[in-house]
Design an enzyme around this catalytic site. Structure first.
Site, PDB file in Angstrom:
ATOM      1  N   GLU A 328      43.426  20.182  -5.800  1.00 39.45           N
ATOM      2  CA  GLU A 328      44.852  19.965  -5.565  1.00 39.45           C
ATOM      3  C   GLU A 328      45.383  21.492  -5.082  1.00 39.45           C
ATOM      4  O   GLU A 328      45.387  22.250  -5.743  1.00 39.45           O
ATOM      5  CB  GLU A 328      45.667  19.782  -6.711  1.00 39.45           C
ATOM      6  CG  GLU A 328      45.181  18.137  -7.185  1.00 39.45           C
ATOM      7  CD  GLU A 328      45.927  17.893  -8.445  1.00 39.45           C
ATOM      8  OE1 GLU A 328      46.251  16.540  -8.730  1.00 39.45           O
ATOM      9  OE2 GLU A 328      46.274  18.608  -9.249  1.00 39.45           O
ATOM     10  N   CYS A 329      46.270  21.406  -3.923  1.00 44.69           N
ATOM     11  CA  CYS A 329      47.123  22.580  -3.614  1.00 44.69           C
ATOM     12  C   CYS A 329      46.122  23.920  -3.583  1.00 44.69           C
ATOM     13  O   CYS A 329      45.369  24.004  -2.554  1.00 44.69           O
ATOM     14  CB  CYS A 329      48.168  22.854  -4.637  1.00 44.69           C
ATOM     15  SG  CYS A 329      49.561  23.921  -3.926  1.00 44.69           S
ATOM     16  N   GLY A 330      46.218  24.780  -4.466  1.00 45.82           N
ATOM     17  CA  GLY A 330      45.290  26.031  -4.507  1.00 45.82           C
ATOM     18  C   GLY A 330      43.935  25.584  -4.642  1.00 45.82           C
ATOM     19  O   GLY A 330      43.168  26.143  -3.921  1.00 45.82           O
TER      20      GLY A 330
END
Length: 457
Positions: A328-330
């Site tokens: 997720e994201c990072g």
């Protein structure tokens, strides 16, 4: 159904000091011998860690846009056994989105009204005196059925300033629950996504103890306890979200820490084994894990160390040969081919997806997300409708892999950050909050059917 009284700490806007008030209040009440259950209204994965440090109990998000009634009840039930609930609002009290979500528009006022928690409005009265009462009165009257406890005046410059501001509040009929003198040291360190993480604070315990001492001196804790109300706690609440696998290797360090607490609580409550590991320490995921989950965080600040973490990256590649990985994201960025840092240097990431992202080419991405999966991801089948939130500054330069989902913002406008997939590796830029419950509006169900048909074709 038992009741645990509560309060919601909010403000007219961000930056007024409500987080420091929240942390001081949590600790001060806990030091009085109370079991204090913290909550966060809205999508935030940083504040709950500070709440836990201050109260000694895990903090959970309540979100009217992203959560359906079953998940809401399951999270509200986490207050069982507490003496009082204290929730922190996000942004301004009435700030939300324009289009209704699963239960509402995502405002802190909706959370307070749904839970019956009176609002404690933190007002930055710098540069004004009696005029602050007009602001407070407007907030009090904007939603007439909103329970309202009173105000805490923050950044008061002098005894004269306090006297004049109190006169305004008395005229407006608003209780003053506390008066906080201006102090420059009562702030938390910040960076581009808001507060630094709790684990990064150089002396968090001393800071929280200082906030608590400050509040005990300048806030009427007895009046706050008396004002607390509402808070029905379901006796037999629905279950929290189920785990996506039995043994989950979870990246957990300063680069990867943004996971919503109700997800982890649900995984553990259902019997899943969560196996933390640190990519920054060059640790590989557990060899026996069924799933590797890389949450969001700050990989852009640690890109060089991640690129040099050969054991970590080799472990990811071995796992991906036979078992799923999700980021997720990072975490999504770390699964990609490359990450360009603020200075323009490219760092090689795991290479399990073709994604190349840049923190040098900064663009602000913020908002709720609704995603309908075009392919499976851990815990969800193709066609599932998910709710989440996106918050980052990185720009996608390359994304050669097939999209994972069709993603829209809170108003239904398409979002370019669709996530991607390759083999058993998936990733998204949005942080998962919940799966959509069956009570979703008919228009959304029709949109899902359209997308499902498109996927089958």
């Amino acid at each position: 159904m038992a009741e645990v009284p509560g309060l919601l700490v909010s403000a007219p806007s961000s930056g007024t000091g409500k987080t420091t008030v929240m942390l001081g209040l949590l600790r001060a009440l806990a030091e009085e011998g109370l079991a204090v259950q913290p909550f966060k209204s809205g999508p935030d994965y940083i504040d709950p860690a500070f709440h836990r440090a201050a109260s000694g109990r895990a903090s959970f998000n309540l979100d009217g846009w992203a959560m359906g009634p079953h998940l809401w009840q399951a999270i509200a039930a986490q207050a069982a056994g507490a003496d009082i609930c204290v929730a922190e609002g996000s942004m301004g009290l009435y700030d939300g989105v324009a289009t209704r979500g699963q239960q509402g528009f995502g405002s802190s006022a909706e959370t307070a009204r749904a839970m019956g928690w009176p609002v404690v409005l933190v007002l930055d009265v710098g540069g004004q005196a009696q005029s602050a009462a007009a602001t407070a009165l407007g907030f009090r009257q904007y939603m007439p059925d909103l329970p309202f406890a009173g105000v805490i005046l923050n950044r008061v410059a002098s005894p004269r300033h306090e006297r004049l501001t109190r006169l305004g509040m008395e005229r407006a009929g608003l209780p003053v629950l506390g008066v906080l003198p201006r102090r420059g040291d009562l702030t938390l360190p910040e960076r581009h996504l808001g507060l630094i993480q709790a684990v990064e604070h150089p002396d968090l315990e001393a800071a929280i103890a200082g906030y608590a001492a400050f509040l005990r001196e300048h806030v009427d804790l007895a009046a706050l306890r008396t004002a607390a109300a509402g808070g029905p706690v379901p006796g037999a609440a629905p279950a929290l979200p189920r785990p996506p696998a039995q043994r989950i290797a979870l990246a957990q360090d300063a680069a990867f820490s943004f996971t919503y607490p109700h997800l982890l609580e649900g995984w553990r409550a259902a019997g899943a084994e969560v196996l933390p590991f640190s990519p920054l320490a060059d640790e590989p995921p557990a060899a026996g894990a069924d799933l590797v989950w890389l949450p969001g965080g700050y990989p852009e600040l640690h890109a060089g160390r991640l690129a040099a973490a050969d054991t970590f990256r080799a472990g990811l590649r071995r796992h991906a040969e036979t078992k799923p990985i999700h980021g997720e994201c990072g975490g999504y960025m770390a699964l990609g081919a490359g990450l360009i840092d603020k200075g323009g240097t490219r760092h090689e990431m795991a290479g399990l997806l073709g994604l190349v992202t840049s923190y040098e080419t900064r663009k602000f991405h913020l908002g709720y997300r609704r995603a309908v999966l075009r392919a499976p991801m851990p815990g969800f089948d193709a066609g599932a409708a998910l709710r989440g939130h996106e918050f980052h500054y990185s720009t996608i330069l390359e994304q050669p892999d097939p999209p994972l989902a069709e993603v829209a913002d809170a108003d239904g406008a398409p979002v370019a950050e669709t996530g991607s997939r390759r083999g058993q590796v998936t990733g998204t830029f949005f942080h998962l909050i919940s799966a959509e419950e069956p009570s979703a509006p008919r228009a959304q169900a029709q949109e899902e059917a359209r997308i499902h048909t498109k996927v089958r074709l």
